[in-house]
Design an enzyme around this catalytic site. Structure first.
Site, PDB file in Angstrom:
ATOM      1  N   VAL A  60     -59.627 -32.680 -14.272  1.00 10.66           N
ATOM      2  CA  VAL A  60     -60.905 -32.568 -13.579  1.00 10.66           C
ATOM      3  C   VAL A  60     -61.328 -33.864 -12.895  1.00 10.66           C
ATOM      4  O   VAL A  60     -62.175 -33.842 -12.006  1.00 10.66           O
ATOM      5  CB  VAL A  60     -62.005 -32.106 -14.568  1.00 10.66           C
ATOM      6  CG1 VAL A  60     -62.403 -33.234 -15.516  1.00 10.66           C
ATOM      7  CG2 VAL A  60     -63.223 -31.546 -13.835  1.00 10.66           C
ATOM      8  N   TYR A  61     -60.738 -35.008 -13.257  1.00 11.17           N
ATOM      9  CA  TYR A  61     -61.137 -36.271 -12.641  1.00 11.17           C
ATOM     10  C   TYR A  61     -60.811 -36.242 -11.152  1.00 11.17           C
ATOM     11  O   TYR A  61     -59.641 -36.181 -10.757  1.00 11.17           O
ATOM     12  CB  TYR A  61     -60.419 -37.459 -13.293  1.00 11.17           C
ATOM     13  CG  TYR A  61     -60.766 -37.705 -14.752  1.00 11.17           C
ATOM     14  CD1 TYR A  61     -61.870 -37.109 -15.364  1.00 11.17           C
ATOM     15  CD2 TYR A  61     -59.983 -38.547 -15.528  1.00 11.17           C
ATOM     16  CE1 TYR A  61     -62.175 -37.334 -16.694  1.00 11.17           C
ATOM     17  CE2 TYR A  61     -60.289 -38.791 -16.865  1.00 11.17           C
ATOM     18  CZ  TYR A  61     -61.369 -38.175 -17.449  1.00 11.17           C
ATOM     19  OH  TYR A  61     -61.666 -38.408 -18.766  1.00 11.17           O
ATOM     20  N   SER A  62     -61.870 -36.268 -10.344  1.00  9.32           N
ATOM     21  CA  SER A  62     -61.730 -36.175  -8.884  1.00  9.32           C
ATOM     22  C   SER A  62     -60.882 -34.976  -8.478  1.00  9.32           C
ATOM     23  O   SER A  62     -60.124 -35.021  -7.508  1.00  9.32           O
ATOM     24  CB  SER A  62     -61.158 -37.474  -8.299  1.00  9.32           C
ATOM     25  OG  SER A  62     -62.054 -38.541  -8.514  1.00  9.32           O
TER      26      SER A  62
END
Length: 347
Positions: A60-62
């Site tokens: 989900v990071y960026s």
């Protein structure tokens, strides 16, 4: 660099882990950082040179960009590093683009492998609780990934105590692979994890990976009573972690600064070194916008606090005993066990 066993697993991890939430700068994560490939390569090089052997990221990071950058930066030296990533959060607008269903777990594991340019994930964490998917389904899907060789070890993050214990019980009953890592928020700003999650990790043999050990920068020493930094960004602006006791936080920061001055190091290094004295803690996930901040944090691996310094930090940051812990402290102190010491032993 010191290396510790990750829970009861045979895996040894560096006491500091490279965190990559700042990589990419996409969407809401732009507020955390926007490190590009060149910047990421510099920071990863700093970590590897310091002896760090674990890089932590999440799908989900960026929206996948962090994993893509990690994959590019580690290409050609993948075997030197362990990779941890995660699954659970939303990765699209579809009805099955979030959660811990078999569908979402398998789909996202395959996508993470592609972005990371690898054939296996060393530690695969479920990123958050999913109360609408049966644990049997979630754990069977994770077990399948381990047995297929696509995942080596399983981890959990952000579960409540009862949720984690139920998951471990289901895994044991069904013969599925167990979680070996418990990635949690834990810092001198808030020691809530000591109520249930740290004792549970001690009792069940999970290695703790700490996220945000500096409480989002609150414990860096920059934010002090009456400082321009404090006035520029009031503590009420923080929602992860939320600050519920400003007076205690400022007292803790002053204690960190005082101990840091005695050692000739930053308050941040003292805050990190303190956590490495806590039960079941295997590694702290550190990340930074600036290379200089990262270099400072890496130096915490060699800082040793005296028993008196640890005791003073224990006292100034001690959480209130909520029920049933205050009752147990009063009436069961004669028969508390080793895991109980995670909460009661620092008092």
């Amino acid at each position: 660099m010191e290396y510790r066993q990750l829970g009861r697993s045979g895996l040894r991890v560096s006491v500091l882990t490279m965190g990559t939430m700042t990589f990419g700068g996409g969407g809401v994560f732009a507020n955390v950082g926007d490190t590009d490939v060149d910047g990421a390569r510099r920071q990863v090089d700093l970590c590897l040179d310091a002896g760090v052997n674990l890089v932590d990221t999440a799908n989900v990071y960026s929206t996948g960009a962090s994993e893509e950058i990690v994959g590019e930066v580690l290409e050609g030296r993948r075997d030197q590093v362990l990779i941890s990533t995660k699954v659970r959060m939303g990765m699209g607008d579809g009805p099955n683009d979030a959660g811990l269903s078999r569908h979402h777990i398998i789909t996202q594991a395959e996508a993470s492998l592609r972005r990371l340019r690898t054939d296996h994930i060393d530690i695969y964490h479920v990123h958050e609780w999913d109360g609408q998917t049966p644990l049997e389904e979630t754990l069977e899907a994770l077990d399948t990934l381990v047995r297929s060789g696509k995942v080596r070890y399983l981890g959990v993050s952000n579960y409540a105590g009862w949720q984690l214990m139920k998951a471990l019980s289901v895994a044991d009953a069904r013969g599925y692979q167990r979680f070996v890592s418990n990635q949690i928020y834990y810092s001198l700003e808030s020691r809530d994890a000591e109520y249930e999650l740290v004792p549970l990790s001690v009792d069940q043999g999970l290695g703790i990976m700490v996220w945000s050990p500096l409480a989002g920068g609150l414990l860096s020493g920059k934010y002090r009573r009456g400082s321009s930094a404090e006035e520029g960004r009031h503590l009420g602006d923080w929602d992860e972690p939320p600050v519920r006791n400003e007076a205690r936080l400022y007292d803790t920061i002053e204690a960190l600064i005082s101990i840091g001055e005695a050692h000739g190091v930053s308050a941040a290094q003292v805050a990190l070194a303190y956590l490495l004295t806590r039960p079941a803690v295997s590694t702290l996930v550190i990340g930074a916008r600036k290379d200089s901040q990262l270099e400072d944090n890496l130096a915490a691996a060699s800082l040793r606090l005296s028993p008196d310094e640890v005791s003073s930090l224990d006292s100034v940051s001690a959480p209130e005993l909520i029920y049933p812990h205050w009752h147990q402290a009063k009436t069961a102190a004669d028969r508390l066990g080793g895991a109980d010491a995670a909460l009661h032993g620092s008092r």
